[in-house]
Design an enzyme around this catalytic site. Structure first.
Site, PDB file in Angstrom:
ATOM      1  N   TYR A 104      -7.831  -7.202 -11.745  1.00 30.19           N
ATOM      2  CA  TYR A 104      -7.473  -8.612 -11.576  1.00 30.19           C
ATOM      3  C   TYR A 104      -7.032  -9.190 -12.914  1.00 30.19           C
ATOM      4  O   TYR A 104      -6.080  -9.973 -12.981  1.00 30.19           O
ATOM      5  CB  TYR A 104      -8.668  -9.387 -11.028  1.00 30.19           C
ATOM      6  CG  TYR A 104      -9.037  -8.968  -9.634  1.00 30.19           C
ATOM      7  CD1 TYR A 104      -8.379  -9.511  -8.534  1.00 30.19           C
ATOM      8  CD2 TYR A 104     -10.025  -8.021  -9.412  1.00 30.19           C
ATOM      9  CE1 TYR A 104      -8.715  -9.122  -7.254  1.00 30.19           C
ATOM     10  CE2 TYR A 104     -10.369  -7.631  -8.143  1.00 30.19           C
ATOM     11  CZ  TYR A 104      -9.708  -8.181  -7.065  1.00 30.19           C
ATOM     12  OH  TYR A 104     -10.038  -7.791  -5.800  1.00 30.19           O
TER      13      TYR A 104
ATOM     14  N   ASN B   3      -4.876 -15.807   0.539  1.00 29.28           N
ATOM     15  CA  ASN B   3      -3.446 -15.686   0.831  1.00 29.28           C
ATOM     16  C   ASN B   3      -3.027 -14.217   0.826  1.00 29.28           C
ATOM     17  O   ASN B   3      -2.394 -13.747  -0.104  1.00 29.28           O
ATOM     18  CB  ASN B   3      -2.631 -16.457  -0.210  1.00 29.28           C
ATOM     19  CG  ASN B   3      -2.794 -17.951  -0.031  1.00 29.28           C
ATOM     20  OD1 ASN B   3      -3.883 -18.479  -0.135  1.00 29.28           O
ATOM     21  ND2 ASN B   3      -1.724 -18.619   0.241  1.00 29.28           N
TER      22      ASN B   3
ATOM     23  N   CYS C  32      -2.864  -5.817  -1.708  1.00 31.35           N
ATOM     24  CA  CYS C  32      -3.999  -6.296  -2.509  1.00 31.35           C
ATOM     25  C   CYS C  32      -5.042  -5.209  -2.697  1.00 31.35           C
ATOM     26  O   CYS C  32      -5.873  -5.310  -3.572  1.00 31.35           O
ATOM     27  CB  CYS C  32      -4.657  -7.478  -1.818  1.00 31.35           C
ATOM     28  SG  CYS C  32      -3.514  -8.560  -1.029  1.00 31.35           S
ATOM     29  N   HIS C  33      -5.013  -4.177  -1.868  1.00 34.29           N
ATOM     30  CA  HIS C  33      -6.037  -3.127  -1.971  1.00 34.29           C
ATOM     31  C   HIS C  33      -5.875  -2.303  -3.249  1.00 34.29           C
ATOM     32  O   HIS C  33      -6.751  -1.546  -3.616  1.00 34.29           O
ATOM     33  CB  HIS C  33      -5.966  -2.241  -0.735  1.00 34.29           C
ATOM     34  CG  HIS C  33      -4.653  -1.569  -0.547  1.00 34.29           C
ATOM     35  ND1 HIS C  33      -3.642  -2.123   0.203  1.00 34.29           N
ATOM     36  CD2 HIS C  33      -4.186  -0.400  -1.045  1.00 34.29           C
ATOM     37  CE1 HIS C  33      -2.609  -1.276   0.163  1.00 34.29           C
ATOM     38  NE2 HIS C  33      -2.905  -0.231  -0.590  1.00 34.29           N
TER      39      HIS C  33
ATOM     40  N   GLU D 265      -4.151   7.335  -1.062  1.00 32.32           N
ATOM     41  CA  GLU D 265      -2.978   7.261  -1.943  1.00 32.32           C
ATOM     42  C   GLU D 265      -3.154   8.124  -3.183  1.00 32.32           C
ATOM     43  O   GLU D 265      -2.245   8.299  -3.960  1.00 32.32           O
ATOM     44  CB  GLU D 265      -2.736   5.803  -2.336  1.00 32.32           C
ATOM     45  CG  GLU D 265      -2.315   4.962  -1.133  1.00 32.32           C
ATOM     46  CD  GLU D 265      -1.969   3.545  -1.558  1.00 32.32           C
ATOM     47  OE1 GLU D 265      -2.337   3.182  -2.676  1.00 32.32           O
ATOM     48  OE2 GLU D 265      -1.320   2.844  -0.782  1.00 32.32           O
TER      49      GLU D 265
END
Length: 85
Positions: free
Chosen positions: A23, A46, A53-54, A81
């Site tokens: 972040y 949002n 966002c993950h 991933e």
DNA sequence: TAGTTGACCGGAA
DNA sequence: ATTCCGGCCAACT
């Protein structure tokens, strides 16, 4: 000149597959290195399907949270991933 | 308009 | 090493 929220969304959207960013890093790139809380707030309320966002995690290595299935889902996606926790 | 909240971060005990 | 405290920012009430 995009707002902080728009910048954050654009940056997160640009994160390549298999990469994870904190972040604080996202906030720094957006223009406010100390706005990690603001980034978290934006992500929490949002969420956009175009914004993965993950791929945004805490500096401690924690996943933080996920508004799209829970932390377990987020961890599974990251592992799928090729990212490390 | 002002106060509170939150998926945070860094430093101190 | 873990736990506690204060500080920063944007959005919500």
């Amino acid at each position: 000149m995009p707002t902080f929220t728009t910048a954050v969304k654009d940056i997160v959207r640009a994160i390549p597959k298999g990469a994870v960013v904190t972040y604080g890093e996202v906030a720094a790139v957006a223009g406010n290195p100390k706005a990690a809380r603001a980034v978290a707030n934006i992500m929490a309320h949002n969420y956009d399907p175009d914004v993965p966002c993950h791929r945004v995690i805490r500096t401690d290595g924690g996943l933080g949270g996920y508004s799209r299935g829970g932390v377990a889902r987020k961890c599974a996606i990251l592992l799928s991933e090729g990212a490390s926790i």
